[in-house]
Design a protein around this motif. Structure first.
Motif, PDB file in Angstrom:
ATOM      1  N   UNK A   4      -4.104   2.119 -10.499  1.00  0.00           N
ATOM      2  CA  UNK A   4      -4.183   1.349 -11.469  1.00  0.00           C
ATOM      3  C   UNK A   4      -3.842   1.987 -12.753  1.00  0.00           C
ATOM      4  N   UNK A   5      -4.277   3.224 -12.705  1.00  0.00           N
ATOM      5  CA  UNK A   5      -4.044   4.240 -13.847  1.00  0.00           C
ATOM      6  C   UNK A   5      -2.523   4.437 -14.044  1.00  0.00           C
ATOM      7  N   UNK A   6      -1.799   4.345 -12.985  1.00  0.00           N
ATOM      8  CA  UNK A   6      -0.298   4.795 -12.955  1.00  0.00           C
ATOM      9  C   UNK A   6       0.486   3.452 -13.417  1.00  0.00           C
ATOM     10  N   UNK A   7       0.011   2.198 -12.943  1.00  0.00           N
ATOM     11  CA  UNK A   7       0.715   1.130 -13.391  1.00  0.00           C
ATOM     12  C   UNK A   7       0.272   0.272 -14.370  1.00  0.00           C
ATOM     13  N   UNK A   8      -0.975   0.535 -14.855  1.00  0.00           N
ATOM     14  CA  UNK A   8      -1.593  -0.301 -15.783  1.00  0.00           C
ATOM     15  C   UNK A   8      -2.049  -1.704 -15.217  1.00  0.00           C
ATOM     16  N   UNK A   9      -2.000  -2.085 -14.247  1.00  0.00           N
ATOM     17  CA  UNK A   9      -2.214  -3.121 -13.297  1.00  0.00           C
ATOM     18  C   UNK A   9      -3.502  -3.065 -12.573  1.00  0.00           C
ATOM     19  N   UNK A  10      -4.330  -4.230 -12.697  1.00  0.00           N
ATOM     20  CA  UNK A  10      -5.580  -4.336 -11.892  1.00  0.00           C
ATOM     21  C   UNK A  10      -5.080  -4.996 -10.429  1.00  0.00           C
ATOM     22  N   UNK A  11      -5.641  -4.045  -9.770  1.00  0.00           N
ATOM     23  CA  UNK A  11      -5.651  -4.268  -8.188  1.00  0.00           C
ATOM     24  C   UNK A  11      -6.647  -5.396  -7.698  1.00  0.00           C
ATOM     25  N   UNK A  12      -6.103  -6.546  -6.956  1.00  0.00           N
ATOM     26  CA  UNK A  12      -7.031  -7.455  -6.858  1.00  0.00           C
ATOM     27  C   UNK A  12      -7.264  -7.598  -5.259  1.00  0.00           C
ATOM     28  N   UNK A  13      -6.383  -7.258  -4.395  1.00  0.00           N
ATOM     29  CA  UNK A  13      -6.565  -7.434  -3.212  1.00  0.00           C
ATOM     30  C   UNK A  13      -6.311  -5.848  -2.435  1.00  0.00           C
ATOM     31  N   UNK A  14      -7.082  -5.652  -1.427  1.00  0.00           N
ATOM     32  CA  UNK A  14      -7.023  -4.465  -0.525  1.00  0.00           C
ATOM     33  C   UNK A  14      -6.699  -4.585   1.033  1.00  0.00           C
ATOM     34  N   UNK A  15      -5.877  -3.724   1.478  1.00  0.00           N
ATOM     35  CA  UNK A  15      -5.973  -3.866   3.058  1.00  0.00           C
ATOM     36  C   UNK A  15      -5.951  -2.304   3.425  1.00  0.00           C
ATOM     37  N   UNK A  16      -6.859  -2.021   4.202  1.00  0.00           N
ATOM     38  CA  UNK A  16      -7.522  -1.039   4.811  1.00  0.00           C
ATOM     39  C   UNK A  16      -6.351  -0.728   6.013  1.00  0.00           C
ATOM     40  N   UNK A  17      -5.254  -0.496   5.833  1.00  0.00           N
ATOM     41  CA  UNK A  17      -3.939  -0.476   6.752  1.00  0.00           C
ATOM     42  C   UNK A  17      -3.167   0.562   6.778  1.00  0.00           C
ATOM     43  N   UNK A  18      -3.552   1.687   6.119  1.00  0.00           N
ATOM     44  CA  UNK A  18      -2.784   2.868   5.820  1.00  0.00           C
ATOM     45  C   UNK A  18      -3.115   3.638   7.102  1.00  0.00           C
ATOM     46  N   UNK A  19      -2.869   5.060   6.887  1.00  0.00           N
ATOM     47  CA  UNK A  19      -3.015   6.042   8.054  1.00  0.00           C
ATOM     48  C   UNK A  19      -4.568   5.956   8.244  1.00  0.00           C
ATOM     49  N   UNK A  20      -4.761   5.970   9.584  1.00  0.00           N
ATOM     50  CA  UNK A  20      -6.328   6.218   9.889  1.00  0.00           C
ATOM     51  C   UNK A  20      -6.888   4.781  10.653  1.00  0.00           C
ATOM     52  N   UNK A  21      -7.862   5.027  11.208  1.00  0.00           N
ATOM     53  CA  UNK A  21      -8.569   3.914  11.684  1.00  0.00           C
ATOM     54  C   UNK A  21      -9.851   3.588  11.040  1.00  0.00           C
ATOM     55  N   UNK A  22     -10.052   2.755  10.402  1.00  0.00           N
ATOM     56  CA  UNK A  22     -11.341   2.559   9.395  1.00  0.00           C
ATOM     57  C   UNK A  22     -12.416   2.708  10.314  1.00  0.00           C
ATOM     58  N   UNK A  23     -12.486   2.101  11.728  1.00  0.00           N
ATOM     59  CA  UNK A  23     -13.749   2.056  12.329  1.00  0.00           C
ATOM     60  C   UNK A  23     -14.056   3.289  12.931  1.00  0.00           C
ATOM     61  N   UNK A  24     -13.012   4.165  12.863  1.00  0.00           N
ATOM     62  CA  UNK A  24     -13.375   5.670  13.425  1.00  0.00           C
ATOM     63  C   UNK A  24     -13.790   6.558  12.553  1.00  0.00           C
ATOM     64  N   UNK A  25     -13.942   5.913  11.197  1.00  0.00           N
ATOM     65  CA  UNK A  25     -14.563   6.698  10.129  1.00  0.00           C
ATOM     66  C   UNK A  25     -15.472   5.620   9.459  1.00  0.00           C
TER      67      UNK A  25
END
Length: 343
Positions: free
Chosen positions: A145-166
């Protein structure tokens, strides 16, 4: 990592107020500090209306929590940006921003590396290095948000890692990101992707958060799924489907089934028929993902005609299906690829 100090970005506004009271200060200072954090303050000296003696005290017992931008690639094909962020311990994580006409979506990482071992994924090649703390997951969004000046409205936890393992850190992150005076991202705008840790899927459902669940299916047959995803040795496809049905019942949210199409492996009509049988009548959606080529793997994507034939079969049999458009294909396509190349 800062030794024996607490990360303020790991706290909700109420927790921060309690913390400030616990070090002998007035509760309202917690609200001021929380506000500064979400205005992007990097140091305590940036907090101009906080008395000097309190800033010094904070510096002794706590730190704000900041990751740093190591690299940014911008797609020439679309408005996608791919970031590498440097963590305090020298590890690197990857985050992607997708800028659509009506929304800005960020795909965030949850772990450094991954231990799930899926055969088509670059993130898992070195195994799991460590879990990310809640603030390290959160700060990916803040820095974009800081870099682009745009508000993030949606998130996907799909990057590296397994969210339910953390899971504990993921739960805390979900609480933080929804804070009214923080990033204030609504639960319905958040999708969590899992390769199917069944007991944790039930625990997630029991939290009753109306987030969207995406399950990496990749084959409707146990034997084939075990070849593609080692986690399938622990949980059968029928167990996954039962857990998804439970999730739908508890949250009233549609479940997305992620299906990476791999040429000659899981792209035949036999698979399509079994998917129809498994998902009939469920509140669900199938997201077909033509795989990205990973140099260290042998898998290839099917021809376009095959991909759309697969989709059309599902649609014809009342299973809603779409083909995912690959965003930022010119800037390191597959998840985890950029991080490996950079290292």
């Amino acid at each position: 990592m800062e030794q024996n100090k607490v990360a303020l970005k790991n706290m909700t506004e109420d927790e921060l107020k309690d913390f400030i009271v616990s070090i002998g200060e007035k509760s309202f200072r917690g609200t001021q500090i929380f506000s500064w954090i979400y205005k992007g303050a990097k140091t305590f000296d940036d907090m101009r209306n906080i008395p000097k003696n309190l800033r010094e005290k904070l510096d002794e017992v706590s730190y704000i929590g900041n990751i740093e931008q190591e690299l940014k690639l911008e797609s020439k094909v679309d408005k996608t940006k791919k970031y590498l962020f440097l963590l305090n311990d020298g590890n690197i994580i990857e985050t992607v921003m997708m800028d659509y006409e009506d929304r800005v979506t960020v795909c965030i990482s949850n772990q450094v590396g991954c231990r799930m071992g899926c055969n088509f994924c670059a993130s898992t090649l070195e195994g799991l290095i460590r879990n990310l703390e809640p603030w390290e997951i959160l700060d990916q969004i803040m820095k974009i948000q800081e870099d682009t000046g745009k508000r993030v409205s949606n998130l996907v936890l799909m990057g590296s890692g397994e969210p339910l393992d953390n899971f504990e850190n993921t739960k805390k992150f979900l609480k933080l990101v929804n804070e009214k005076n923080g990033l204030n991202i609504g639960y319905r705008h958040i999708t969590l992707s899992t390769c199917g840790l069944v007991p944790k899927m039930y625990e997630l459902a029991d939290l009753g958060l109306p987030i969207n669940l995406a399950l990496s299916l990749h084959s409707p047959f146990d034997e084939k799924r075990r070849e593609i995803m080692p986690v399938a040795n622990a949980y059968k496809v029928n167990d996954l489907i039962d857990a998804c049905k439970y999730y739908i019942k508890k949250t009233n949210r549609r479940v997305t089934f992620e299906y990476s199409l791999i040429k000659g492996v899981n792209d035949s009509e036999k698979e399509a028929k079994e998917i129809v049988r498994l998902l009939k009548g469920m509140l669900c959606h199938v997201n077909l993902i033509p795989i990205n080529k990973v140099e260290e793997r042998e898998y290839e994507r099917p021809d376009k005609s095959y991909i759309y034939k697969f989709r059309d079969y599902l649609e014809k049999n009342n299973i809603p299906a779409t083909v995912r458009i690959s965003m930022g294909s010119d800037i390191g396509g597959a998840c985890g690829q950029l991080r490996r190349k950079h290292k």
